[in-house]
Design a protein around this motif. Structure first.
Motif, PDB file in Angstrom:
ATOM      1  N   ALA A   1       0.855  -1.408   0.184  1.00 33.09           N
ATOM      2  CA  ALA A   1      -0.089   0.470   0.380  1.00 33.09           C
ATOM      3  C   ALA A   1       0.907   1.385   0.588  1.00 33.09           C
ATOM      4  N   LEU A   2       0.667   2.701  -0.299  1.00 35.65           N
ATOM      5  CA  LEU A   2       0.948   3.851  -1.040  1.00 35.65           C
ATOM      6  C   LEU A   2       2.121   4.095   0.429  1.00 35.65           C
ATOM      7  N   HIS A   3       3.080   4.318   0.577  1.00 38.72           N
ATOM      8  CA  HIS A   3       3.404   4.752   1.803  1.00 38.72           C
ATOM      9  C   HIS A   3       4.883   5.430   1.339  1.00 38.72           C
ATOM     10  N   SER A   4       5.582   6.167   2.428  1.00 39.97           N
ATOM     11  CA  SER A   4       7.190   6.747   2.167  1.00 39.97           C
ATOM     12  C   SER A   4       7.439   5.899   3.883  1.00 39.97           C
ATOM     13  N   ALA A   5       8.306   5.495   4.184  1.00 38.57           N
ATOM     14  CA  ALA A   5       9.070   5.467   5.155  1.00 38.57           C
ATOM     15  C   ALA A   5      10.731   5.935   4.784  1.00 38.57           C
ATOM     16  N   VAL A   6      10.970   7.060   6.577  1.00 40.18           N
ATOM     17  CA  VAL A   6      12.279   7.071   6.182  1.00 40.18           C
ATOM     18  C   VAL A   6      12.923   6.757   7.500  1.00 40.18           C
ATOM     19  N   ASP A   7      13.720   6.629   7.233  1.00 36.16           N
ATOM     20  CA  ASP A   7      14.890   5.639   8.538  1.00 36.16           C
ATOM     21  C   ASP A   7      15.269   7.024   9.116  1.00 36.16           C
ATOM     22  N   ILE A   8      14.905   7.517   9.988  1.00 31.47           N
ATOM     23  CA  ILE A   8      15.731   8.833  11.315  1.00 31.47           C
ATOM     24  C   ILE A   8      16.112   8.724  12.556  1.00 31.47           C
ATOM     25  N   SER A   9      16.637   7.179  12.392  1.00 30.08           N
ATOM     26  CA  SER A   9      17.385   6.824  14.138  1.00 30.08           C
ATOM     27  C   SER A   9      18.219   7.773  14.414  1.00 30.08           C
ATOM     28  N   HIS A  10      19.041   8.094  13.654  1.00 31.53           N
ATOM     29  CA  HIS A  10      20.457   9.154  13.487  1.00 31.53           C
ATOM     30  C   HIS A  10      19.954  10.410  13.504  1.00 31.53           C
ATOM     31  N   ARG A  11      18.586  10.750  13.296  1.00 32.26           N
ATOM     32  CA  ARG A  11      18.606  11.967  12.800  1.00 32.26           C
ATOM     33  C   ARG A  11      18.022  12.646  14.409  1.00 32.26           C
ATOM     34  N   ASN A  12      17.750  11.695  15.170  1.00 29.27           N
ATOM     35  CA  ASN A  12      16.635  12.495  16.401  1.00 29.27           C
ATOM     36  C   ASN A  12      17.588  11.920  17.134  1.00 29.27           C
ATOM     37  N   THR A  13      17.957  12.460  18.537  1.00 29.70           N
ATOM     38  CA  THR A  13      17.800  12.196  19.686  1.00 29.70           C
ATOM     39  C   THR A  13      16.767  12.479  20.708  1.00 29.70           C
ATOM     40  N   ALA A  14      16.968  11.600  21.860  1.00 27.15           N
ATOM     41  CA  ALA A  14      15.768  11.979  23.274  1.00 27.15           C
ATOM     42  C   ALA A  14      15.939  12.189  24.163  1.00 27.15           C
ATOM     43  N   ILE A  15      15.462  13.215  24.345  1.00 27.49           N
ATOM     44  CA  ILE A  15      15.704  13.459  26.244  1.00 27.49           C
ATOM     45  C   ILE A  15      14.414  13.524  27.090  1.00 27.49           C
ATOM     46  N   LEU A  16      14.714  12.479  28.496  1.00 25.34           N
ATOM     47  CA  LEU A  16      13.860  12.456  29.037  1.00 25.34           C
ATOM     48  C   LEU A  16      13.509  13.689  30.319  1.00 25.34           C
ATOM     49  N   VAL A  17      12.481  13.991  29.655  1.00 26.85           N
ATOM     50  CA  VAL A  17      12.458  15.362  31.084  1.00 26.85           C
ATOM     51  C   VAL A  17      11.392  14.657  32.681  1.00 26.85           C
ATOM     52  N   THR A  18      11.847  14.652  33.679  1.00 27.69           N
ATOM     53  CA  THR A  18      10.524  14.129  34.352  1.00 27.69           C
ATOM     54  C   THR A  18      10.959  14.719  35.884  1.00 27.69           C
ATOM     55  N   GLY A  19      10.035  14.448  36.482  1.00 26.69           N
ATOM     56  CA  GLY A  19       9.654  15.036  37.887  1.00 26.69           C
ATOM     57  C   GLY A  19       8.626  16.767  38.415  1.00 26.69           C
ATOM     58  N   GLU A  20       8.987  16.241  39.363  1.00 23.19           N
ATOM     59  CA  GLU A  20       7.230  17.087  39.791  1.00 23.19           C
ATOM     60  C   GLU A  20       7.090  18.905  38.826  1.00 23.19           C
ATOM     61  N   ARG A  21       8.431  18.990  39.223  1.00 25.34           N
ATOM     62  CA  ARG A  21       8.792  20.223  37.871  1.00 25.34           C
ATOM     63  C   ARG A  21       8.686  20.149  36.186  1.00 25.34           C
ATOM     64  N   ALA A  22       8.699  18.873  36.265  1.00 27.41           N
ATOM     65  CA  ALA A  22       8.646  18.392  34.519  1.00 27.41           C
ATOM     66  C   ALA A  22       8.029  20.063  33.959  1.00 27.41           C
ATOM     67  N   GLU A  23       6.568  19.832  34.316  1.00 31.44           N
ATOM     68  CA  GLU A  23       5.698  20.611  33.250  1.00 31.44           C
ATOM     69  C   GLU A  23       5.945  22.256  32.844  1.00 31.44           C
ATOM     70  N   ASP A  24       6.870  22.579  34.598  1.00 29.35           N
ATOM     71  CA  ASP A  24       7.098  24.040  34.603  1.00 29.35           C
ATOM     72  C   ASP A  24       8.279  24.144  33.672  1.00 29.35           C
ATOM     73  N   VAL A  25       9.515  22.877  33.724  1.00 31.96           N
ATOM     74  CA  VAL A  25      10.966  23.298  33.388  1.00 31.96           C
ATOM     75  C   VAL A  25      10.631  23.466  31.548  1.00 31.96           C
ATOM     76  N   LEU A  26       9.404  22.645  30.892  1.00 31.14           N
ATOM     77  CA  LEU A  26       8.991  22.615  29.683  1.00 31.14           C
ATOM     78  C   LEU A  26       8.353  24.415  29.282  1.00 31.14           C
ATOM     79  N   GLY A  27       8.154  24.496  30.464  1.00 37.64           N
ATOM     80  CA  GLY A  27       7.164  25.457  30.007  1.00 37.64           C
ATOM     81  C   GLY A  27       8.068  27.267  30.158  1.00 37.64           C
ATOM     82  N   ALA A  28       9.655  26.754  30.170  1.00 40.43           N
ATOM     83  CA  ALA A  28      10.494  28.069  29.743  1.00 40.43           C
ATOM     84  C   ALA A  28      11.135  27.954  27.791  1.00 40.43           C
ATOM     85  N   GLY A  29      10.574  27.013  27.554  1.00 40.51           N
ATOM     86  CA  GLY A  29      10.488  27.281  26.006  1.00 40.51           C
ATOM     87  C   GLY A  29       9.898  26.718  25.614  1.00 40.51           C
TER      88      GLY A  29
END
Ligand code: ZN
Lengths: 180, 98
Positions: free
Chosen positions: A94-122
């Motif tokens: 079936a029609l689709h486009s699948a591009v491997d971007i494993s090395h384009r992205n990196t991930a950061i986990l933001v955890t803790g009770e202040r996570a929402e506030d810290v993300l709100g800075a940006g």
């Protein structure tokens, strides 16, 4: 003597922990940028073993794998066990486009009770649990960088960003985290 | 911050996620190779630029990525409505301008 190159992640050695907040680079994962029309979704869902979500700002997760809705015909598929996602889609006619971007992205986990506030800075989005509940995912911005934000718990978010932006994103997060 | 309703994300999102993309509802002439220079100039360069309600294309570039159309008041900067690409230009008299 032959020298052996060692692969380093973009955020090698970076981490921050403070009162109510932890910033943790996530280990390597495989990632797929998937584009497909509605008619292809059931075949692709079957191949990926995951029902691709069709509602805005949602994600589907099963075990190590997740599919994040980015747009009406666009998903970010992540597998934390580094499965070859593009190979899984290769059998789908079936029609689709699948591009491997494993090395384009990196991930950061933001955890803790202040996570929402810290993300709100940006991040200009309303991240309160009523507007951005657990499981919500969205492409957005953090400061001057584009990110994909996924709420994986009440006090836990995963940021996916381009590895070339990751130094900036991590530094801005850390700055916000230090401003208790 | 201005909030803009994305018709594809089906909710209001902060303006930082969007990018303006020019006037809406400008149809490319089908016989573009044959039209006179003056007609091409009108199509290509001349825009309404009204004081008041204007129809524009916007793109949710840092969100769903979609182009959509919006009716916006250039005096108040208020978005009167947004709608999906392909939907007809809304009737001005039926738009709530408050
Ligand atoms: Zn959108």
């Amino acid at each position: 003597m032959a020298e052996i190159a060692r692969r380093m992640s973009a955020l090698e050695g970076r981490a921050y922990e403070g009162p109510g907040i932890a910033l943790t680079p996530d280990p390597p994962a495989s990632r797929l940028s998937l584009r497909a029309p509605e008619a292809s979704l059931s075949a692709l869902s079957k191949a990926l073993g995951l029902t691709l979500p069709d509602k805005p700002k949602t994600a589907a997760a099963d075990g190590s794998r997740a599919a994040l809705w980015l747009g009406p015909d666009e998903w970010l598929v992540i597998d934390e066990e580094c499965a070859d996602l593009a190979a899984l889609c290769a059998s789908v006619s079936a029609l689709h486009s699948a591009v491997d971007i494993s090395h384009r992205n990196t991930a950061i986990l933001v955890t803790g009770e202040r996570a929402e506030d810290v993300l709100g800075a940006g991040c200009p989005q309303d991240l309160s649990p009523t507007r951005f509940p657990v499981g919500a995912a969205s492409r957005t911005v953090f400061g001057k960088a584009e990110i994909v934000l996924w709420r994986i718990g009440e006090e836990a978010f995963r940021i996916e960003c381009w590895r070339s932006f990751s130094d900036y994103v991590f530094s801005l997060l850390e700055k916000a985290a230090r401003e208790a | 911050m201005l909030l803009i309703h994305c018709p594809y994300c089906e909710e209001e999102r902060p303006e930082l996620e969007f990018r303006h993309a020019g006037e809406a509802h400008i149809a490319r002439p089908e016989n573009i190779a044959e039209i006179a220079d003056e007609a091409f100039q009108r199509y290509f360069f001349i825009r309404a630029n009204p004081k008041g309600v204007t129809f524009e294309r916007w793109r949710h570039i840092h969100g769903c990525g979609r182009f959509f159309n919006a009716a916006r008041d250039t005096v108040s900067d208020r978005f009167l409505m947004t709608y999906r690409v392909g939907e007809p230009k809304p009737d001005l008299r039926k738009i709530d301008r408050k």
